[in-house]
Design an enzyme around this catalytic site. Structure first.
Site, PDB file in Angstrom:
ATOM      1  CD  GLN A 348      -3.189   0.275   1.993  1.00 51.73           C
ATOM      2  OE1 GLN A 348      -3.091   0.228   3.139  1.00 51.73           O
ATOM      3  NE2 GLN A 348      -4.369  -0.337   1.454  1.00 51.73           N
ATOM      4  CB  SER A 516       0.585  -0.082   5.857  1.00 52.28           C
ATOM      5  OG  SER A 516       0.672  -0.838   4.951  1.00 52.28           O
ATOM      6  CB  THR A 517       0.886  -4.275   9.113  1.00 54.87           C
ATOM      7  OG1 THR A 517       2.073  -3.625  10.115  1.00 54.87           O
ATOM      8  CG2 THR A 517       1.321  -5.834   9.116  1.00 54.87           C
ATOM      9  CG  HIS A 518      -2.613  -2.152   5.540  1.00 56.92           C
ATOM     10  ND1 HIS A 518      -2.995  -0.945   5.300  1.00 56.92           N
ATOM     11  CD2 HIS A 518      -2.665  -2.597   6.641  1.00 56.92           C
ATOM     12  CE1 HIS A 518      -3.109  -0.512   6.568  1.00 56.92           C
ATOM     13  NE2 HIS A 518      -3.141  -1.464   7.416  1.00 56.92           N
ATOM     14  CG  ASN A 519       3.036  -6.788   4.159  1.00 47.64           C
ATOM     15  OD1 ASN A 519       2.637  -6.523   5.332  1.00 47.64           O
ATOM     16  ND2 ASN A 519       4.370  -6.480   3.702  1.00 47.64           N
TER      17      ASN A 519
END
Lengths: 591, 120
Positions: A348, A516-519
């Site tokens: 992201q 972000s940890t939106h992998n």
């Protein structure tokens, strides 16, 4: 020596949001379920109360609740031509570990994707023509439409007690909500959180510019709420310790509060903590996963747990790792475009900011909750015309204050020295008089952004690390510049004393600063077994008793925080299993 | 006319006086829903069970991990100190770990105490 255990109906790997949801639905359907969780058992009454919260140094800076990079991490490189090196200290993303997973220490933004995010490739082709999407942009449609998923978004919002205001109720557009959102069957379960000072300034500026603001959908409860599980959330106390912390006020939705109290008291469910899953035992002929092998990390002993049904609910990297090491599907190769496993790794475009400073306004950044934003969606997804822009996608743009924790909340105007007396004076002067306008942008798949197994580096169990090949591409660069300019316009419309120029993600991607940890991606859902790993019910094409949950199934990432979609898809998949698969095991979509 | 205003005056006076003299347990019960998000009977509840708290010693339940300040407070919960605690928990027991900053309307405090008196 491996101890072979007695077969169970289902085993769930990872007990975070998806594992908790699936285990709960399967036990309700009468199955005996074992949950394998590598981390500790964390329950709010003990683990999310003082002194186990509100310690900025321990939990935020020193990353107490996250995965330990000494035991497992990923290797990273910018392109397939480079040698990858291990990420030895987590930075850009912070995967969770322990009961509740990242769901215990998230901020709580709970979005639905736009309808056009669901059928992205079809939508863009229809609007901009057949040749509009560059060949290296390997974006796909989600095989599940917005309308199909709507009841599941709705249910997950009710489980979390999301606070917000509808902008599209059964087709009726409502000012004050997000009017770009797809039609909702119901209003949010709770009213929006009270607006922050930053949000009020944002709203006024956006009104002048003709944009419509709304309150970000927040799983920090605005009032006392009892969810469909009969479990109760308290009202948020605005302590500013959401992200990276458990919630001591019982107000932030988490698996630990919203599902696990019921699941753990169900005799059909057994939780095994410190059970670190090592590998899947795959029968290629039968196209089944026969069992799951795991290590009890307290004793080092290895166990094999046979199961009729296996649910992969780990974080993106472990979902990929376990499928790759078992050889379930063909590894993606960027040079040929063949293979689906590891394909379409996305992220992201986060951490794009404009900071505004007001000598005459008091912002109180510490009076905050994790998901406490005033947003616009005018520049998100395909909500604006992309003709001639040279990129697709957009960003959510928001102002708000999620915390004012002293270690990292040090806004200073550009030109301020980075240390010393002047810096100290500036941080004291501006701490209570500044905030960020922030943007989180879509991350669209690129042919050379992918995951595979690293040939060199191994984790604590001796398995190869996941190798991430990723960089920002032309689409990303153009997108963030466009959004940065939009944020500067909004910032100037606020008439601040000072404004910093847009700080956007330029140049190469870096694994160091938190983004972000939106992998997402690598085990993506699709309609074609050649280009996807799981079908529309998140069932593996190559193992019909294996279901893969979480953001690893996203074919690309929208700009929204992923948990709303992750939760909705888990309920969607659970329904397909309990209503169809259990009665008639086999592929739910013909291969 | 004078008589009229006297009646009105009495009505206004009654409306002003009534809440002060009669705390409303029903309203207190409605307010207590917010407390019950944590203070409930579940074994994994975040707050101690408040059933029968009036007359109880502070930090008295065996199955709840109280903060050290609460253990040292050495109170017997009566109407007066319960009222003070609910209005401003940190002022009454400094350093206790209840994440709640207090009920700011004195009428609400009275009503909730009135309800807690019946909560056994």
């Amino acid at each position: 020596m491996t101890t072979i255990l007695k077969e169970v109906d289902a085993v769930v790997i990872g007990v975070g949001w998806t594992g908790s949801i699936m285990a709960r639905e399967l036990t309700k359907a009468g199955l005996n379920v074992v949950g394998l969780e590598r981390g500790a058992k964390r329950m709010p009454a003990e683990d999310f109360t003082l002194p186990n919260v509100r310690d900025d140094l321990k939990y935020s800076s020193r990353q107490e609740l996250f995965q330990d990079a000494q035991e497992e991490t990923v290797t990273f490189r910018h392109s397939p031509s480079e040698a990858a090196l291990p990420v030895r200290r987590l930075g850009s993303f912070l995967p969770g570990t322990g009961l509740g997973g990242a769901g215990a220490h998230w901020n709580g933004l709970t979005w639905r994707l736009l309808p056009s995010d669901h059928n992205l490739r079809t939508h863009l082709t229809q609007r901009y023509g057949k040749s509009a999407i560059p060949s290296e942009m390997t974006i796909e449609d989600f095989p599940v439409s917005y309308d199909e998923l709507e009841p599941y978004y709705d249910h997950f919002e009710k489980i979390c007690g999301v606070s917000g205001k509808a902008g599209n109720l059964r087709g009726q557009k409502i000012a004050g909500g997000n009017m770009f959102e797809g039609p909702r069957s119901n209003e949010y379960p709770n009213k929006p959180l009270p607006q922050t000072m930053a949000g009020s300034i944002m709203e006024a500026a956006c009104k002048d510019l003709g944009y419509s603001t709304f309150s970000g959908p927040s799983a920090n409860a605005s009032e006392v709420y009892t969810n469909p599980e009969g479990l109760t959330l308290g009202a948020c106390e605005f302590c500013g310790h959401c992200e990276r912390f458990g919630c001591e006020a019982n107000a932030k939705a988490s698996p630990n509060v919203c599902i696990l109290p019921n699941l753990l008291s169900d005799p059909r469910f057994e939780l095994r903590n410190y059970a670190y899953v090592k590998e899947l035992v795959y029968d290629r002929q039968a196209k089944k996963v026969k069992a799951v092998r795991y290590i009890d990390t307290r004793t080092g002993e290895e166990y094999e747990q046979p199961a009729g049904l296996v649910v992969l609910g780990a974080f993106v990297f472990n979902n990929n790792l376990l499928m790759m090491t078992a050889g379930i599907g063909e590894q993606y190769d960027p040079s040929t475009g063949k293979g689906a496993l590891g394909r379409n790794y996305c992220y992201q475009l986060s951490g794009n900011t404009v900071t505004v400073f007001f000598e005459d306004k008091v912002i109180n950044p510490f009076m905050a909750s994790g998901a406490h934003t005033t947003n616009i969606d005018d520049f998100n997804g395909d909500n604006f015309d992309h003709s001639g822009l040279g990129f697709f996608g957009g960003a959510i743009i928001a102002a708000g204050t999620t915390n004012g924790r002293p270690i990292q909340t040090r806004p200073v105007p550009s030109g301020t020295p980075r240390w010393g007396r002047e810096w100290k004076q500036a941080t004291a002067k501006w701490y209570n008089h500044a905030f960020n306008i922030g943007a989180s942008g879509c991350s669209y798949a690129h042919r050379e952004n992918f995951l595979d197994l690293d040939p060199t580096y191994k984790d604590v169990l001796g398995r190869p690390l996941i190798r991430m090949s990723y960089n920002f591409r032309e689409n990303d660069h153009k997108l963030v510049e466009y959004i940065g300019a939009a944020m500067e316009r909004i910032g100037r419309a606020m008439n601040p004393t000072k404004i910093s120029p847009a700080s956007v993600r330029r140049g190469n991607y870096s694994v160091v600063p938190y983004q972000s940890t939106h992998n997402t991606g690598g085990t993506i859902t699709g309609s074609d077994p050649k280009t996807s790993v799981v079908n529309r019910y998140l069932q593996a094409w190559n193992a019909d008793n294996l279901f893969v949950l979480g953001a690893s199934v996203f074919p690309q990432n929208a700009s929204y925080n992923p948990t709303g979609l992750v939760g909705a898809l888990a309920y969607w998949s659970a329904k397909a299993i309990t209503e169809r698969y259990i009665k008639n095991p086999g592929p739910l979509v013909p291969v | 006319m004078q008589r009229m205003s006297m009646i009105l005056g009495a009505a206004v006076l009654a409306a002003l006086v009534k809440p002060v003299i009669a705390a409303d347990a029903e309203h207190g019960k409605a307010l207590f829903v917010a407390c019950a998000a944590c203070h409930q009977e579940r074994p994994d509840a975040l707050g101690p069970n408040l059933k029968g708290v009036l007359g109880r010693k502070s930090a008295a339940l065996d199955d709840f991990r109280y903060s050290n300040p609460m253990k040292r407070a050495n109170l017997v919960w009566d109407e007066a100190n319960l009222r003070e605690y609910i209005a401003d928990p940190q002022a009454k027991v400094k350093g206790n770990r209840m994440p709640y900053d207090g009920l700011h309307d004195p009428k609400d405090v009275d009503d909730i105490v009135e309800y807690i008196k019946t909560y056994k």
